[in-house]
Scaffold this active site. Structure first.
Site, mmCIF file in Angstrom:
data_model
loop_
_atom_site.group_PDB
_atom_site.id
_atom_site.type_symbol
_atom_site.label_atom_id
_atom_site.label_comp_id
_atom_site.label_asym_id
_atom_site.label_seq_id
_atom_site.Cartn_x
_atom_site.Cartn_y
_atom_site.Cartn_z
ATOM 1 N N LYS A 146 -20.892 -31.595 -43.708
ATOM 2 C CA LYS A 146 -21.140 -31.265 -42.296
ATOM 3 C C LYS A 146 -22.065 -30.069 -42.134
ATOM 4 C CE LYS A 146 -17.000 -32.899 -39.978
ATOM 5 N NZ LYS A 146 -15.836 -32.497 -39.160
ATOM 6 N N ALA B 62 -4.158 -21.089 -39.513
ATOM 7 C CA ALA B 62 -4.363 -20.255 -40.703
ATOM 8 C C ALA B 62 -5.790 -19.708 -40.711
ATOM 9 C CB ALA B 62 -4.094 -21.075 -41.963
ATOM 10 N N THR B 63 -6.758 -20.581 -40.437
ATOM 11 C CA THR B 63 -8.158 -20.147 -40.409
ATOM 12 C C THR B 63 -8.397 -19.194 -39.242
ATOM 13 O OG1 THR B 63 -8.830 -22.231 -41.405
ATOM 14 C CG2 THR B 63 -10.553 -20.975 -40.300
ATOM 15 N N ARG C 268 -17.533 -37.074 -30.825
ATOM 16 C CA ARG C 268 -17.643 -35.761 -30.154
ATOM 17 C C ARG C 268 -18.486 -34.748 -30.918
ATOM 18 N NH1 ARG C 268 -13.493 -36.651 -33.003
ATOM 19 N NH2 ARG C 268 -12.584 -35.116 -34.402
ATOM 20 N N CYS D 182 0.824 -4.760 -32.391
ATOM 21 C CA CYS D 182 0.138 -5.811 -33.142
ATOM 22 C C CYS D 182 -0.058 -5.376 -34.591
ATOM 23 C CB CYS D 182 -1.213 -6.121 -32.497
ATOM 24 S SG CYS D 182 -2.190 -7.315 -33.425
ATOM 25 N N ARG E 141 -37.676 -19.095 -20.313
ATOM 26 C CA ARG E 141 -36.683 -19.287 -19.255
ATOM 27 C C ARG E 141 -35.488 -18.348 -19.417
ATOM 28 N NH1 ARG E 141 -40.917 -21.683 -18.504
ATOM 29 N NH2 ARG E 141 -41.091 -23.518 -17.178
ATOM 30 N N CYS F 213 -6.799 -8.428 -29.824
ATOM 31 C CA CYS F 213 -7.316 -9.351 -30.841
ATOM 32 C C CYS F 213 -6.586 -10.693 -30.687
ATOM 33 C CB CYS F 213 -7.161 -8.774 -32.253
ATOM 34 S SG CYS F 213 -5.501 -8.896 -32.959
ATOM 35 N N ASP G 46 -10.073 -25.520 -36.539
ATOM 36 C CA ASP G 46 -9.055 -26.356 -35.896
ATOM 37 C C ASP G 46 -7.654 -26.096 -36.430
ATOM 38 O OD1 ASP G 46 -9.239 -27.382 -38.410
ATOM 39 O OD2 ASP G 46 -9.426 -29.481 -37.811
ATOM 40 N N CYS H 49 -6.984 -32.080 -33.620
ATOM 41 C CA CYS H 49 -7.715 -33.261 -33.117
ATOM 42 C C CYS H 49 -7.628 -34.422 -34.087
ATOM 43 C CB CYS H 49 -9.193 -32.960 -32.956
ATOM 44 S SG CYS H 49 -9.543 -31.611 -31.898
HETATM 45 ZN ZN LIG Z 1 -4.097 -7.378 -32.082
#
Ligand SMILES: [Zn+2]
Length: 247
Positions: free
Chosen positions: A83, A130-131, A70, A243, A11, A170, A127, A186
């Site tokens: 997880k 920092a990450t 969720r 940037c 498909r 970015c 979430d 969350c």
């Molecule tokens: Zn940038």
């Protein structure tokens, strides 16, 4: 692709914008998904069902009862499991043909950069800022396309960054680090269950488009969803010439 793959992915192959060539690129691709939570669940399920040949799923947390509202990768009987491991089980069940690598740690530093370097696409399903910024820096350094999603309460957002293109902004161009943006997670703020499904599924869609070459990914566009009115806004933005990450 063998006969069974031609059948399994028929498909997609029927779609002119993907076809056999596009599906073959998906099958040969390597995706890194950071976060096996609300966004990572649908994103990973769709990448796996669509045949992305190698998926690395990274998450340092364990499945908790409050996640099940969720985070549809996980099940009641896997509460307490890591997880990434629980997610690998779900993905292997939906498509045993693909390779799934579970990384049960919070990715930082050289480990993160090495995994980004080995990926054709990165999905930021984390979430916290920092990450998000660490993933963005690694993607800019390694010129790896990044699909970014976020969901909180009834609000969702999505954008695609492709450092292989000189004109692509970015994540830092859009949300400069150190600006006084209040962090909302969350874990403490609440989130409407299907909102994470909508945004996570869109992340999978954009990733599959980038990998297969279909259509036009949302580069230089920030999509914002208000889940209470179900209205979308699309905001255009450009690369920031000053940037500190990509300029
Ligand atoms: Zn940038």
């Amino acid at each position: 692709m063998n006969d069974e793959q031609l059948l399994r992915y028929s498909r997609h192959i029927l779609l002119d914008a993907i076809g056999i060539a596009g599906q073959a690129r998906i099958v040969a691709a390597r995706a890194l998904i950071v976060g096996a939570g609300g966004l990572g669940s649908p994103a990973a399920l769709y990448l796996a069902s669509a045949g992305v040949g190698h998926i690395t799923l990274a998450d340092g947390d364990k499945v908790d009862l409050t996640n099940l509202q969720r985070q549809i990768l996980h099940t009641q009987e896997r509460v307490g499991q890591l997880k990434a491991v629980s997610g690998r089980t779900a993905l292997s069940q939906i498509n045993p043909e693909i390779e799934v690598e579970a990384i049960s740690e919070r990715l930082v530093g050289e480990r993160l950069e090495a995994l980004v370097a080995g990926a054709d696409i990165v999905l930021d399903c984390s979430d916290n800022f920092a990450t998000r910024h660490a993933i963005n820096r690694a993607c800019v350094t390694r010129r790896t396309p990044l699909v970014s999603g976020a969901a909180i309460r009834f609000s969702g957002q999505l954008s695609v960054f492709d450092s292989r293109r000189d004109d692509s902004p970015c994540y830092h161009c859009l949300f400069p680090e150190g600006e006084d943006i209040e962090e909302e997670r969350c874990a403490v703020m609440g989130v409407f269950a299907p909102l994470t499904g909508i945004i996570g599924a869109m992340q999978a869609a954009e990733a599959l488009k980038v990998l297969s070459g279909a259509g036009t990914p949302a580069i230089g566009r920030l999509l914002l969803l208000d889940g209470l009115t179900m209205e979308w806004r699309s905001v255009r933005f450009s690369k920031d010439a000053t940037c500190t990450v990509c300029a």
